[in-house]
Design a protein around this motif. Sequence first.
Motif, PDB file in Angstrom:
ATOM      1  N   ASP A  85       0.808  -1.219   0.000  1.00  0.00           N
ATOM      2  CA  ASP A  85       0.000   0.000   0.000  1.00  0.00           C
ATOM      3  C   ASP A  85       0.848   1.279   0.000  1.00  0.00           C
ATOM      4  OD1 ASP A  85       1.001  -0.042   2.555  1.00  0.00           O
ATOM      5  OD2 ASP A  85      -0.951  -0.092   3.570  1.00  0.00           O
ATOM      6  N   TYR A  86       2.105   1.162  -0.454  1.00  0.00           N
ATOM      7  CA  TYR A  86       2.960   2.340  -0.500  1.00  0.00           C
ATOM      8  C   TYR A  86       2.565   3.247  -1.669  1.00  0.00           C
ATOM      9  CZ  TYR A  86       5.381  -0.521  -4.039  1.00  0.00           C
ATOM     10  OH  TYR A  86       5.684  -1.299  -5.135  1.00  0.00           O
ATOM     11  N   VAL A 117      11.506  -3.130  -9.244  1.00  0.00           N
ATOM     12  CA  VAL A 117      10.325  -2.626  -9.947  1.00  0.00           C
ATOM     13  C   VAL A 117       9.252  -2.323  -8.916  1.00  0.00           C
ATOM     14  CG1 VAL A 117       8.535  -3.155 -11.639  1.00  0.00           C
ATOM     15  CG2 VAL A 117      10.861  -3.984 -12.003  1.00  0.00           C
ATOM     16  N   ASP A 118       8.601  -1.172  -9.015  1.00  0.00           N
ATOM     17  CA  ASP A 118       7.536  -0.854  -8.063  1.00  0.00           C
ATOM     18  C   ASP A 118       6.173  -1.245  -8.638  1.00  0.00           C
ATOM     19  OD1 ASP A 118       6.562   1.244  -9.705  1.00  0.00           O
ATOM     20  OD2 ASP A 118       7.639   2.792  -8.587  1.00  0.00           O
ATOM     21  N   ARG A 119       5.133  -1.112  -7.822  1.00  0.00           N
ATOM     22  CA  ARG A 119       3.803  -1.572  -8.230  1.00  0.00           C
ATOM     23  C   ARG A 119       3.219  -0.723  -9.360  1.00  0.00           C
ATOM     24  NH1 ARG A 119      -0.557   1.151  -6.030  1.00  0.00           N
ATOM     25  NH2 ARG A 119      -0.079   2.808  -4.545  1.00  0.00           N
ATOM     26  N   CYS A 120       3.825   0.426  -9.630  1.00  0.00           N
ATOM     27  CA  CYS A 120       3.382   1.269 -10.732  1.00  0.00           C
ATOM     28  C   CYS A 120       4.104   0.942 -12.042  1.00  0.00           C
ATOM     29  CB  CYS A 120       3.598   2.739 -10.383  1.00  0.00           C
ATOM     30  SG  CYS A 120       2.619   3.292  -8.962  1.00  0.00           S
ATOM     31  N   GLY A 121       5.021  -0.027 -11.984  1.00  0.00           N
ATOM     32  CA  GLY A 121       5.718  -0.445 -13.187  1.00  0.00           C
ATOM     33  C   GLY A 121       6.988   0.317 -13.493  1.00  0.00           C
ATOM     34  N   THR A 122       7.457   1.146 -12.554  1.00  0.00           N
ATOM     35  CA  THR A 122       8.703   1.880 -12.758  1.00  0.00           C
ATOM     36  C   THR A 122       9.877   0.977 -12.421  1.00  0.00           C
ATOM     37  OG1 THR A 122       7.614   3.959 -12.185  1.00  0.00           O
ATOM     38  CG2 THR A 122      10.014   3.938 -12.114  1.00  0.00           C
ATOM     39  N   ILE A 123      10.916   1.018 -13.244  1.00  0.00           N
ATOM     40  CA  ILE A 123      12.111   0.197 -13.081  1.00  0.00           C
ATOM     41  C   ILE A 123      13.220   1.052 -12.487  1.00  0.00           C
ATOM     42  CG2 ILE A 123      13.806  -1.259 -14.257  1.00  0.00           C
ATOM     43  CD1 ILE A 123      11.681  -1.446 -16.572  1.00  0.00           C
ATOM     44  N   ILE A 150      15.851  -9.464 -10.257  1.00  0.00           N
ATOM     45  CA  ILE A 150      14.898  -8.345 -10.287  1.00  0.00           C
ATOM     46  C   ILE A 150      13.925  -8.535  -9.129  1.00  0.00           C
ATOM     47  CG2 ILE A 150      13.315  -6.993 -11.697  1.00  0.00           C
ATOM     48  CD1 ILE A 150      14.261  -8.635 -14.124  1.00  0.00           C
ATOM     49  N   ALA A 151      13.832  -7.547  -8.267  1.00  0.00           N
ATOM     50  CA  ALA A 151      12.930  -7.612  -7.115  1.00  0.00           C
ATOM     51  C   ALA A 151      11.753  -6.675  -7.310  1.00  0.00           C
ATOM     52  CB  ALA A 151      13.666  -7.239  -5.829  1.00  0.00           C
ATOM     53  N   VAL A 152      10.565  -7.184  -7.014  1.00  0.00           N
ATOM     54  CA  VAL A 152       9.358  -6.366  -7.035  1.00  0.00           C
ATOM     55  C   VAL A 152       9.115  -5.858  -5.620  1.00  0.00           C
ATOM     56  CG1 VAL A 152       6.884  -6.340  -7.454  1.00  0.00           C
ATOM     57  CG2 VAL A 152       8.386  -7.682  -8.938  1.00  0.00           C
ATOM     58  N   LEU A 153       8.976  -4.557  -5.471  1.00  0.00           N
ATOM     59  CA  LEU A 153       8.705  -3.980  -4.157  1.00  0.00           C
ATOM     60  C   LEU A 153       7.286  -4.338  -3.729  1.00  0.00           C
ATOM     61  CD1 LEU A 153      10.371  -0.518  -4.763  1.00  0.00           C
ATOM     62  CD2 LEU A 153      11.056  -2.136  -2.992  1.00  0.00           C
ATOM     63  N   GLY A 154       7.152  -5.042  -2.623  1.00  0.00           N
ATOM     64  CA  GLY A 154       5.841  -5.416  -2.130  1.00  0.00           C
ATOM     65  C   GLY A 154       5.767  -6.882  -1.776  1.00  0.00           C
ATOM     66  N   ASN A 155       4.598  -7.294  -1.363  1.00  0.00           N
ATOM     67  CA  ASN A 155       4.356  -8.672  -0.945  1.00  0.00           C
ATOM     68  C   ASN A 155       3.344  -9.302  -1.890  1.00  0.00           C
ATOM     69  OD1 ASN A 155       3.684 -11.069   0.320  1.00  0.00           O
ATOM     70  ND2 ASN A 155       3.745 -10.192   2.374  1.00  0.00           N
ATOM     71  N   PRO A 164      -0.867  -5.803 -14.157  1.00  0.00           N
ATOM     72  CA  PRO A 164      -0.304  -6.080 -15.490  1.00  0.00           C
ATOM     73  C   PRO A 164       0.899  -5.201 -15.816  1.00  0.00           C
ATOM     74  CG  PRO A 164      -2.693  -6.035 -15.591  1.00  0.00           C
ATOM     75  CD  PRO A 164      -2.328  -5.567 -14.220  1.00  0.00           C
ATOM     76  N   VAL A 165       0.895  -3.955 -15.331  1.00  0.00           N
ATOM     77  CA  VAL A 165       2.010  -3.053 -15.618  1.00  0.00           C
ATOM     78  C   VAL A 165       3.294  -3.566 -14.988  1.00  0.00           C
ATOM     79  CG1 VAL A 165       1.628  -1.532 -13.610  1.00  0.00           C
ATOM     80  CG2 VAL A 165       2.691  -0.627 -15.681  1.00  0.00           C
ATOM     81  N   LEU A 166       3.172  -4.284 -13.893  1.00  0.00           N
ATOM     82  CA  LEU A 166       4.327  -4.860 -13.224  1.00  0.00           C
ATOM     83  C   LEU A 166       4.895  -6.009 -14.055  1.00  0.00           C
ATOM     84  CD1 LEU A 166       4.377  -5.560  -9.402  1.00  0.00           C
ATOM     85  CD2 LEU A 166       5.588  -6.989 -11.025  1.00  0.00           C
TER      86      LEU A 166
END
Length: 254
Positions: A85-86, A117-123, A150-155, A164-166
């Motif tokens: 929820d960031y 990569v964040d939940r908004c799809g930014t690398i 590559i790590a996705v920020l979040g759980n 999908p953007v992720l």
Amino acid sequence: MWPHRVLLGAAVLPLTLLTLRDAPVRLVLPVPAAPAHERPRGGVPQPAIVSRAAWHADEGMVREPAVYTGAVRAVFIHHTGESNDYDCADVPRMLQAVEEAHIKGNGWDDIGYNFLVDRCGTIYEGRAGGIGRSVRGAHTTGFNADSVGIAVLGNYGRGTKVPPVLIGALAKVAAWKLRPGADPRGKVRLVSTNDASRYPKGTAATLHVIAGHRDVYQTNCPGEALYAQLPAIRAATAALRERLTGTADAETPR
């Protein structure tokens, strides 16, 4: 992955208990991306990536210069394990916390992941050493050589929605970084360098070219939901390489 939730700011140091042990050795959005001129032999262009300078990495904290490895033969997908929820505008502070946790908490030379990569799809650029170079990370115990983490920020545990953007962002990095000749939907044979992995040191493992952290380490990373999306990530990566070069393994543009 991290087993604890992240709280932004000073409360983030509990993130130091990562299960990754194979280490070598003020932002205003929109941010400038790293130069996009790097292009591997296969012709897949570099996606837009927020540089370490843009998210204000503390270069004075880095212990040793980057170590380089061979061309990328495999991609390992992770999640960092904190709350989803960031606000994406807060990601630079989160990355600064990751850097501090990995270096001061884990005693590593630098942040472990090559990209995040964040939940908004930014690398974002992770470990230093050159976005377009094959930098050896500290992301996947026993399999950091010739790979990218590559790590996705979040759980992304069971029941979590994966945007999908992720998936698209992960595919862009994978399509660009994988060496020519690597089929994103195929398999690769890698030799473990660490007994702490699922494969004893010196053991050859046949893995997906795009794999999850759990495939080679005793962990639930990258979470049930994200792990279930690995076939979609492989397909998206192959489709992107086919669109840009005419072939999924990106040997040469047609």
